[in-house]
Design a protein around this motif. Structure first.
Motif, PDB file in Angstrom:
ATOM      1  N   PHE A 385      63.946  73.468  86.898  1.00  0.00           N
ATOM      2  CA  PHE A 385      63.316  74.771  86.720  1.00  0.00           C
ATOM      3  C   PHE A 385      62.031  74.647  85.914  1.00  0.00           C
ATOM      4  O   PHE A 385      61.063  75.353  86.134  1.00  0.00           O
ATOM      5  CB  PHE A 385      64.268  75.725  85.992  1.00  0.00           C
ATOM      6  CG  PHE A 385      65.227  76.395  86.898  1.00  0.00           C
ATOM      7  CD1 PHE A 385      64.896  77.584  87.498  1.00  0.00           C
ATOM      8  CD2 PHE A 385      66.448  75.824  87.170  1.00  0.00           C
ATOM      9  CE1 PHE A 385      65.783  78.211  88.353  1.00  0.00           C
ATOM     10  CE2 PHE A 385      67.333  76.439  88.025  1.00  0.00           C
ATOM     11  CZ  PHE A 385      67.006  77.633  88.609  1.00  0.00           C
ATOM     12  N   PHE A 386      62.072  73.736  84.952  1.00  0.00           N
ATOM     13  CA  PHE A 386      60.937  73.513  84.089  1.00  0.00           C
ATOM     14  C   PHE A 386      59.721  73.099  84.914  1.00  0.00           C
ATOM     15  O   PHE A 386      58.601  73.548  84.692  1.00  0.00           O
ATOM     16  CB  PHE A 386      61.333  72.422  83.092  1.00  0.00           C
ATOM     17  CG  PHE A 386      60.291  72.118  82.084  1.00  0.00           C
ATOM     18  CD1 PHE A 386      59.534  73.124  81.515  1.00  0.00           C
ATOM     19  CD2 PHE A 386      60.069  70.818  81.686  1.00  0.00           C
ATOM     20  CE1 PHE A 386      58.584  72.838  80.568  1.00  0.00           C
ATOM     21  CE2 PHE A 386      59.126  70.521  80.742  1.00  0.00           C
ATOM     22  CZ  PHE A 386      58.374  71.528  80.185  1.00  0.00           C
ATOM     23  N   MET A 387      59.963  72.267  85.921  1.00  0.00           N
ATOM     24  CA  MET A 387      58.868  71.788  86.760  1.00  0.00           C
ATOM     25  C   MET A 387      58.248  72.935  87.555  1.00  0.00           C
ATOM     26  O   MET A 387      57.053  72.948  87.799  1.00  0.00           O
ATOM     27  CB  MET A 387      59.376  70.717  87.721  1.00  0.00           C
ATOM     28  CG  MET A 387      60.009  69.541  87.053  1.00  0.00           C
ATOM     29  SD  MET A 387      58.798  68.509  86.249  1.00  0.00           S
ATOM     30  CE  MET A 387      58.099  67.677  87.674  1.00  0.00           C
ATOM     31  N   ALA A 388      59.082  73.871  87.959  1.00  0.00           N
ATOM     32  CA  ALA A 388      58.546  75.002  88.706  1.00  0.00           C
ATOM     33  C   ALA A 388      57.555  75.777  87.844  1.00  0.00           C
ATOM     34  O   ALA A 388      56.539  76.280  88.320  1.00  0.00           O
ATOM     35  CB  ALA A 388      59.685  75.906  89.166  1.00  0.00           C
ATOM     36  N   ARG A 389      57.847  75.858  86.558  1.00  0.00           N
ATOM     37  CA  ARG A 389      56.969  76.581  85.648  1.00  0.00           C
ATOM     38  C   ARG A 389      55.617  75.877  85.506  1.00  0.00           C
ATOM     39  O   ARG A 389      54.578  76.517  85.357  1.00  0.00           O
ATOM     40  CB  ARG A 389      57.638  76.689  84.276  1.00  0.00           C
ATOM     41  CG  ARG A 389      56.775  77.311  83.197  1.00  0.00           C
ATOM     42  CD  ARG A 389      56.540  78.779  83.471  1.00  0.00           C
ATOM     43  NE  ARG A 389      55.765  79.404  82.420  1.00  0.00           N
ATOM     44  CZ  ARG A 389      54.452  79.444  82.395  1.00  0.00           C
ATOM     45  NH1 ARG A 389      53.775  78.855  83.360  1.00  0.00           N
ATOM     46  NH2 ARG A 389      53.829  80.048  81.414  1.00  0.00           N
ATOM     47  N   ILE A 390      55.638  74.544  85.547  1.00  0.00           N
ATOM     48  CA  ILE A 390      54.387  73.798  85.462  1.00  0.00           C
ATOM     49  C   ILE A 390      53.478  74.216  86.614  1.00  0.00           C
ATOM     50  O   ILE A 390      52.261  74.327  86.461  1.00  0.00           O
ATOM     51  CB  ILE A 390      54.654  72.277  85.473  1.00  0.00           C
ATOM     52  CG1 ILE A 390      55.396  71.898  84.190  1.00  0.00           C
ATOM     53  CG2 ILE A 390      53.358  71.501  85.593  1.00  0.00           C
ATOM     54  CD1 ILE A 390      55.821  70.463  84.119  1.00  0.00           C
ATOM     55  N   ASP A 396      47.499  79.102  86.927  1.00  0.00           N
ATOM     56  CA  ASP A 396      46.652  79.799  85.967  1.00  0.00           C
ATOM     57  C   ASP A 396      45.326  79.073  85.775  1.00  0.00           C
ATOM     58  O   ASP A 396      44.281  79.689  85.614  1.00  0.00           O
ATOM     59  CB  ASP A 396      47.355  79.913  84.609  1.00  0.00           C
ATOM     60  CG  ASP A 396      48.513  80.893  84.680  1.00  0.00           C
ATOM     61  OD1 ASP A 396      48.568  81.658  85.664  1.00  0.00           O
ATOM     62  OD2 ASP A 396      49.353  80.879  83.771  1.00  0.00           O
TER      63      ASP A 396
ATOM     64  N   SER B 116      61.599  76.188  77.234  1.00  0.00           N
ATOM     65  CA  SER B 116      60.718  76.004  78.388  1.00  0.00           C
ATOM     66  C   SER B 116      61.445  76.289  79.691  1.00  0.00           C
ATOM     67  O   SER B 116      60.875  76.896  80.605  1.00  0.00           O
ATOM     68  CB  SER B 116      60.189  74.571  78.430  1.00  0.00           C
ATOM     69  OG  SER B 116      59.645  74.234  77.202  1.00  0.00           O
ATOM     70  N   SER B 120      60.610  79.129  82.340  1.00  0.00           N
ATOM     71  CA  SER B 120      60.371  78.895  83.764  1.00  0.00           C
ATOM     72  C   SER B 120      61.136  79.887  84.618  1.00  0.00           C
ATOM     73  O   SER B 120      60.611  80.427  85.596  1.00  0.00           O
ATOM     74  CB  SER B 120      60.828  77.496  84.162  1.00  0.00           C
ATOM     75  OG  SER B 120      60.044  76.548  83.537  1.00  0.00           O
ATOM     76  N   PHE B 216      52.716  81.226  75.462  1.00  0.00           N
ATOM     77  CA  PHE B 216      52.443  80.184  76.440  1.00  0.00           C
ATOM     78  C   PHE B 216      53.656  79.969  77.345  1.00  0.00           C
ATOM     79  O   PHE B 216      53.540  79.961  78.572  1.00  0.00           O
ATOM     80  CB  PHE B 216      52.078  78.878  75.733  1.00  0.00           C
ATOM     81  CG  PHE B 216      51.882  77.735  76.684  1.00  0.00           C
ATOM     82  CD1 PHE B 216      50.758  77.673  77.486  1.00  0.00           C
ATOM     83  CD2 PHE B 216      52.838  76.733  76.800  1.00  0.00           C
ATOM     84  CE1 PHE B 216      50.586  76.638  78.382  1.00  0.00           C
ATOM     85  CE2 PHE B 216      52.673  75.703  77.696  1.00  0.00           C
ATOM     86  CZ  PHE B 216      51.540  75.652  78.485  1.00  0.00           C
ATOM     87  N   ILE B 217      54.816  79.856  76.710  1.00  0.00           N
ATOM     88  CA  ILE B 217      56.013  79.526  77.486  1.00  0.00           C
ATOM     89  C   ILE B 217      56.448  80.667  78.396  1.00  0.00           C
ATOM     90  O   ILE B 217      56.835  80.459  79.543  1.00  0.00           O
ATOM     91  CB  ILE B 217      57.161  79.099  76.538  1.00  0.00           C
ATOM     92  CG1 ILE B 217      56.891  77.681  76.060  1.00  0.00           C
ATOM     93  CG2 ILE B 217      58.505  79.172  77.236  1.00  0.00           C
ATOM     94  CD1 ILE B 217      57.945  77.116  75.182  1.00  0.00           C
ATOM     95  N   SER B 218      56.361  81.891  77.890  1.00  0.00           N
ATOM     96  CA  SER B 218      56.850  82.992  78.720  1.00  0.00           C
ATOM     97  C   SER B 218      55.751  83.511  79.642  1.00  0.00           C
ATOM     98  O   SER B 218      55.931  84.496  80.338  1.00  0.00           O
ATOM     99  CB  SER B 218      57.406  84.105  77.845  1.00  0.00           C
ATOM    100  OG  SER B 218      56.377  84.629  77.049  1.00  0.00           O
ATOM    101  N   GLY B 219      54.653  82.836  79.662  1.00  0.00           N
ATOM    102  CA  GLY B 219      53.595  83.153  80.637  1.00  0.00           C
ATOM    103  C   GLY B 219      52.942  84.472  80.336  1.00  0.00           C
ATOM    104  O   GLY B 219      52.909  85.321  81.217  1.00  0.00           O
TER     105      GLY B 219
END
Lengths: 429, 219
Positions: A385-390, A396, B116, B120, B216-219
């Motif tokens: 899931f973390f990778m999806a956020r990247i 952005d 994190s 995500s 940053f983390i929660s966008g």
């Protein structure tokens, strides 16, 4: 009991597999939450009483309606690894029955309390706990009965139940809500689950101590998987580099699937909604992902037994990588057919990963502590899931997801290479 | 959900106006945060060579087995806390002092990782147009756990730095042990006192770090 070779798996092996499938069909209610959500939410009337069949309920806002679901997911995650331990130490029967009854009780509580609080306690806390404890039980129990040459199919069938639940619960839940209201739907489903898990739980048995699955070594399965496997303890598992390789492979299948699904699924929906055919048959869109996901679990498991775990992983990842590389083009054309194909492949390989990884774990580290060991490997799923956020960060910065698609595709290729290098660990303890 | 006013950092319960949903979310987030913190320490210790056969008592993933009373009380007062400290036998390490630091700090960094991951999921939900209040709180609790980990007071990871640098000068004694055991409670008591007098000692230091990370983390 002394170990003895047998030619065929006993009937109990298949009974356990289908009991596990049935239990997962109940636990998968999580995927159908949107049905209740749409019945509960009315942003304009939030806080007001409902009338008619749902009298006693109060309309919720979107954020409120998401709370039971999200809590359920977190409770699931918190209790999955302890659930695996219950399965290994006590019995799969106990784990599955306990989990299923918790979920059933949760549904009934949610229905009878007729409130936001009730949904949090019933669906969120009790339901999530039940799913976590129950989910860990059937897969290892069923896998222990079979040799490596059938593991893929069996894991696929059992976890396929969880994915397949989205299909029937979505439909059934909607019918029940229409006929008996929100309360009725929860109470009826809860009672139904209780009956199913108690019956199926009785049939869920791990093989007796010393059981050896039939050895039909015909060169299938992962290389070396057919030789006798030591039953590793978690502490030793973590000291092998193969453990980290498996976690990383899990991350890769999860992240690529999620990345495609999260970016293309919405587009597929909006594109399709303009067409009369899909407007009339909206259920196809809703259940498409769940269907392919479920088939991906069974299908990948099946061919992983024929062509080898490793080759199946490489095949899935390779096709997904192609998908990712072509995704910018597909999105730009907005071609519905291509979108369907791309989203389908993503769901297929995401589901396939979920059935491949338990079999990999069993091949590498033996069946005895599979519940707990697989729980550790499952951390890779979370990290995916973390990778999806990247991907989101890249969007952005660069303004589009294209770079993220290419990176993800390249990572999949790396995953294939890694998988090729990953050999079964040797135990010298 | 991107609205920063939705969540106060550090996230704390408003005891004068307790809401059922946020209370439950907070408690579940705490359980997950301390489990991840403690298991990461156990994981690191095992990795660095302290693989004891009785490792089961620290490697069980049972959230309730990781609860520490003072740590829990601290959550109620200040929004962060700590798990029961996993037993580590430093004698099994090649470099006992240094490895202990690595072990203790594995906790807070695992919290950052969990934050994190939760962030995500929040991002994916946002992509799908789902509003949510659970994952923002999970992110907030874990970020505070990460930052608070650097405070050099015994149950927190930062304390391992002190014992590392002053290893030679501090002689272990019964008195010292007593003080060390009482310290967490004194720490919580001082936080309660600060809260009663409306002093925000920690927040002055927390806010500048916590907010950017959260955003940053929660966008």
């Amino acid at each position: 009991m002394s170990p003895q070779a047998i030619d065929k798996v006993p009937a109990q092996a298949w009974i356990t597999t289908f009991a596990g499938f049935a239990i997962n069909l109940c636990l998968g209610i999580l995927y159908a939450w949107s049905i209740w959500k749409s019945a509960l939410v009315n942003v304009d009337k939030a806080g007001e009483m409902m009338t008619g069949i749902n009298e006693g309920w109060i309309y919720l806002t979107n954020a409120q309606a998401a709370t039971p679901f999200s809590l359920c997911v977190i409770m699931f995650a918190v209790l999955m690894i302890p659930g695996g331990r219950i399965q290994d130490r006590i019995s799969p029967k106990f784990g599955a029955t306990c989990g299923g009854l918790l979920l059933a009780a949760g549904c009934i509580v949610a229905g009878l309390m007729k409130s936001y609080t009730g949904l949090i306690i019933g669906f969120g806390l009790l339901g999530g706990a039940g799913m976590g404890i129950g989910y860990a039980a059937p897969t290892p129990a069923a896998l222990k009965w079979f040799g490596p040459e059938k593991r893929g199919l069996i894991a696929g069938l059992v976890v396929g139940g969880y994915g397949g639940a989205a299909l029937y619960i979505g439909w059934l839940g909607q019918k029940l809500i229409d006929l008996y209201g929100i309360t009725g739907s929860f109470v009826i489903l809860g009672s139904f689950f209780a009956v199913v898990v108690v019956i199926a739980g009785q049939m869920l048995k791990a093989p007796p101590e010393g059981y050896l699955p039939p050895a039909t070594a015909i060169g299938a399965g992962h290389s070396g998987a057919t030789e006798k496997t030591h039953n590793w303890e978690a502490v030793d598992v973590m000291k092998t580099w193969q453990f980290y390789a498996l976690v990383f492979m899990f991350i890769l299948t999860t992240q690529s699937g999620l990345l495609i699904i999260s970016s293309a699924n919405g587009l597929m929906m909006t594109t399709a909604k303009g067409m009369p055919f899909f407007m009339a048959n909206a259920w196809i869109l809703v259940s498409y992902g769940g269907l392919v996901n479920a088939f991906g679990r069974v299908g990948t498991g099946y061919y992983s037994d024929k062509i080898g775990r490793l080759n199946a992983y490489c095949l899935n990842c390779g096709v997904s990588a192609l998908c990712l590389f072509s995704l910018p083009f597909v999105i730009s054309t907005q071609n519905l057919f291509l979108l369907f194909v791309v989203v389908g492949i993503a769901y297929w390989q995401y589901g396939g990963g979920l059935s491949l990884m338990p079999s990999f774990t069993a091949d590498f580290y033996g069946a005895k502590n599979l519940g707990f060991n697989y729980g550790l490997i499952f951390i890779g799923w979370g990290l995916g899931f973390f990778m999806a956020r990247i991907g989101g960060v890249i969007q952005d910065i660069t303004g589009s997801l294209n770079l993220a698609f290419y990176i993800s595709g390249a990572l999949l290729v790396a995953g294939v290479i890694l998988a090729k290098l990953t050999t079964k660990p040797q135990y010298n303890g | 959900m991107e609205d920063p006013t939705l969540i106060n950092l550090p996230f704390m319960l408003d005891f004068s106006n307790l809401q059922f949903d946020t209370t439950v979310i907070f408690i579940v987030s705490i359980l997950l945060a301390i489990t991840v913190n403690a298991e990461a320490q156990a994981f690191m210790a095992t990795l660095l060579g302290d693989a004891r056969s009785e490792a089961r008592d620290r490697f069980h993933f049972n959230p309730f087995g990781h609860i520490n009373l003072a740590g829990l009380a601290c959550f109620a007062v200040a929004g962060f806390g700590w798990p029961k400290q996993p037993v580590v036998h430093t004698k099994n390490f090649k470099h006992p002092g240094f490895y202990l630091i690595l072990v203790r700090f594995a906790g807070p960094f695992a919290n950052l990782m969990l934050a994190s991951i939760a962030g995500s999921i929040l991002w994916i939900m946002g992509n799908w147009g789902v509003e949510d209040q659970v994952f923002p709180i999970l992110v907030a609790v874990n970020i505070i756990m990460f930052i608070a980990g650097f405070i050099p007071i015994p149950p927190l990871a930062g304390a391992s730095l002190i014992s590392f640098f002053f290893q030679k000068t501090i002689m272990p004694s019964i008195h010292l042990n007593r003080i060390l055991r009482a310290l967490p409670y004194l720490f919580v008591a001082s936080l309660v006192l600060a809260k009663l007098t409306h002093g925000n000692i920690l927040n002055v230091y927390f806010s500048p770090v916590v907010e950017p990370i959260f955003n940053f983390i929660s966008g």
